[in-house]
Write a protein that holds these residues in place. Structure first.
Motif, mmCIF file in Angstrom:
data_model
loop_
_atom_site.group_PDB
_atom_site.id
_atom_site.type_symbol
_atom_site.label_atom_id
_atom_site.label_comp_id
_atom_site.label_asym_id
_atom_site.label_seq_id
_atom_site.Cartn_x
_atom_site.Cartn_y
_atom_site.Cartn_z
ATOM 1 N N LEU A 126 4.784 7.173 4.197
ATOM 2 C CA LEU A 126 4.150 8.341 4.807
ATOM 3 C C LEU A 126 4.525 8.507 6.274
ATOM 4 C CD1 LEU A 126 0.551 7.940 3.298
ATOM 5 C CD2 LEU A 126 2.466 9.280 2.394
ATOM 6 N N ARG A 198 1.262 3.924 -3.597
ATOM 7 C CA ARG A 198 1.130 4.851 -4.718
ATOM 8 C C ARG A 198 1.826 4.282 -5.957
ATOM 9 N NH1 ARG A 198 2.882 11.253 -4.564
ATOM 10 N NH2 ARG A 198 2.440 11.746 -6.750
ATOM 11 N N SER A 203 -2.390 9.083 -7.944
ATOM 12 C CA SER A 203 -1.753 10.296 -7.447
ATOM 13 C C SER A 203 -1.540 10.271 -5.945
ATOM 14 C CB SER A 203 -2.618 11.515 -7.810
ATOM 15 O OG SER A 203 -3.916 11.395 -7.245
ATOM 16 N N THR A 204 -1.994 9.203 -5.291
ATOM 17 C CA THR A 204 -1.909 9.169 -3.840
ATOM 18 C C THR A 204 -1.879 7.730 -3.350
ATOM 19 O OG1 THR A 204 -2.937 9.970 -1.794
ATOM 20 C CG2 THR A 204 -4.407 9.176 -3.516
ATOM 21 N N THR A 205 -1.605 7.551 -2.066
ATOM 22 C CA THR A 205 -1.671 6.240 -1.419
ATOM 23 C C THR A 205 -3.082 6.014 -0.900
ATOM 24 O OG1 THR A 205 0.651 6.399 -0.758
ATOM 25 C CG2 THR A 205 -0.714 4.811 0.417
ATOM 26 N N HIS A 206 -3.616 4.817 -1.137
ATOM 27 C CA HIS A 206 -4.986 4.515 -0.732
ATOM 28 C C HIS A 206 -5.012 3.492 0.398
ATOM 29 C CE1 HIS A 206 -5.778 6.271 -4.734
ATOM 30 N NE2 HIS A 206 -6.953 6.588 -4.237
ATOM 31 N N ASN A 220 -8.466 8.022 0.774
ATOM 32 C CA ASN A 220 -7.242 8.706 0.373
ATOM 33 C C ASN A 220 -6.419 8.861 1.645
ATOM 34 O OD1 ASN A 220 -5.265 10.772 -0.096
ATOM 35 N ND2 ASN A 220 -6.433 11.480 -1.851
ATOM 36 N N GLN A 222 -3.375 9.931 2.276
ATOM 37 C CA GLN A 222 -2.575 11.141 2.474
ATOM 38 C C GLN A 222 -3.439 12.314 2.920
ATOM 39 O OE1 GLN A 222 -0.201 10.088 -1.409
ATOM 40 N NE2 GLN A 222 0.805 11.802 -0.429
ATOM 41 N N LEU A 223 -4.673 12.390 2.402
ATOM 42 C CA LEU A 223 -5.573 13.485 2.778
ATOM 43 C C LEU A 223 -6.495 13.099 3.928
ATOM 44 C CD1 LEU A 223 -6.634 14.796 -0.765
ATOM 45 C CD2 LEU A 223 -4.829 15.670 0.734
#
Length: 310
Positions: A126, A198, A203-206, A220, A222-223
């Motif tokens: 990221l 991920r 569905s995402t990197t944690h 989350n 990414q968000l």
């Protein structure tokens, strides 16, 4: 070398030597030589956190006891020299609400608390830096995409040029470095963070964070949103009897371990739902607070070894 794995490290300041044990039942020793480092980076204050990138140009990040993050960039013409830029958390967070980035949760009284950086991680996928601080907050730093796009548009043929070198995954590093988000849930110092990469089932990197408030939080990354906070069977958010000091993730077994001031190490199964964080093992043996935990994977059998340091 897969044949030799370091198990324990110990530095003896009186001898200026580092000793280690290996999986081959040997003890190795290194003597410190003040002339040995190829480069020495001089910080203004005592560094508390350290992170680095594995891609060229090499970037090193340090976080100190005064809440200052310094980005060191390896020079292209001289690989032994680094340029530096410093960023103060207090100055950056005051301007976050006026930036073009996502609205953040109000800070946890950070104006009145220590801003010492406890731990730092750089997430290559990221291109972001995660910094856990004493002021109860987790700071997410990254490169300014808007500035990068403006630079791309200002250069004739810039779109084709950036596309040509896009495979190096460093095109956005020519832009400015800025604080994008502040993750806020802990009520006391954030002592550790661990990134969960991920995977096919996610569905995402944690990100897992732990703190002196004995909480374990899942984010989350990414968000920049909170997924959940671990709650035990009695309804309390305390994941241990005492302060949680560190957390580490083991990718091969999809487990994470966290150390505590109660002299124990807890190992839980990771899941994207905090309700499914099953307790697998509790390691007991230390006679005082366990300050750090780190996980490695055996190359031969895939078993996970947990190394601890007081």
């Amino acid at each position: 070398n897969n044949k030799y794995q370091l198990l324990l490290l110990q530095y003896v300041p009186e001898l200026q030597e580092v000793f280690c044990t290996t999986n081959r039942r040997t003890v190795m020793a290194w003597r410190y030589n003040s002339c040995a480092p190829v480069s020495t980076l001089q910080c203004k204050h005592i560094p508390e956190g350290l992170a680095y990138t594995g891609k060229s140009p090499i970037l090193i990040f340090t976080g100190d006891c005064e809440g200052r993050i310094t980005k060191w960039e390896q020079l292209q013409l001289n690989n032994f020299m680094y340029s530096s830029d410093s960023f103060n958390l207090q100055d950056m967070t005051r301007t976050l609400q006026f930036s073009n980035y996502d609205v953040i949760t109000p800070l946890n009284g950070s104006e009145k608390k220590s801003r010492s950086i406890n731990k730092m991680l750089f997430v290559e996928d990221l291109d972001i830096l995660v910094a856990a601080a004493d002021d109860c907050n987790i700071y997410i730093w990254g490169f300014d995409e808007q500035a990068m796009n403006e630079l791309r548009d200002s250069v004739p043929g810039g779109g084709d040029l950036f596309q040509t070198i896009e495979d190096d995954a460093v095109t956005n590093r020519v832009a400015g470095f800025t604080c994008k988000r502040v993750l806020n849930k802990h009520s006391q110092s954030v002592t550790g963070v661990a990134v969960i990469p991920r995977e096919s089932y996610m569905s995402t990197t944690h990100l897992i964070s732990c703190g002196a408030d004995r909480r374990l939080c899942l984010w989350n990354l990414q968000l920049g949103t909170l997924v959940g906070t671990y709650t035990n069977s009695s309804g309390s958010e305390a994941a241990s009897e005492e302060v949680i000091t560190d957390v580490a993730y083991g990718k091969s077994r999809k487990e994470f371990a966290y150390s505590s001031a109660d002299k124990l190490i807890y190992i839980r199964k990771f899941a994207t739902s905090v309700k499914s964080w099953k307790l697998l093992h509790v390691l007991q043996g230390h006679e005082s607070e366990v300050s750090h935990v780190s996980g490695t994977t055996c190359a031969r059998c895939g078993c996970r070894e947990v190394m601890t340091a007081l």
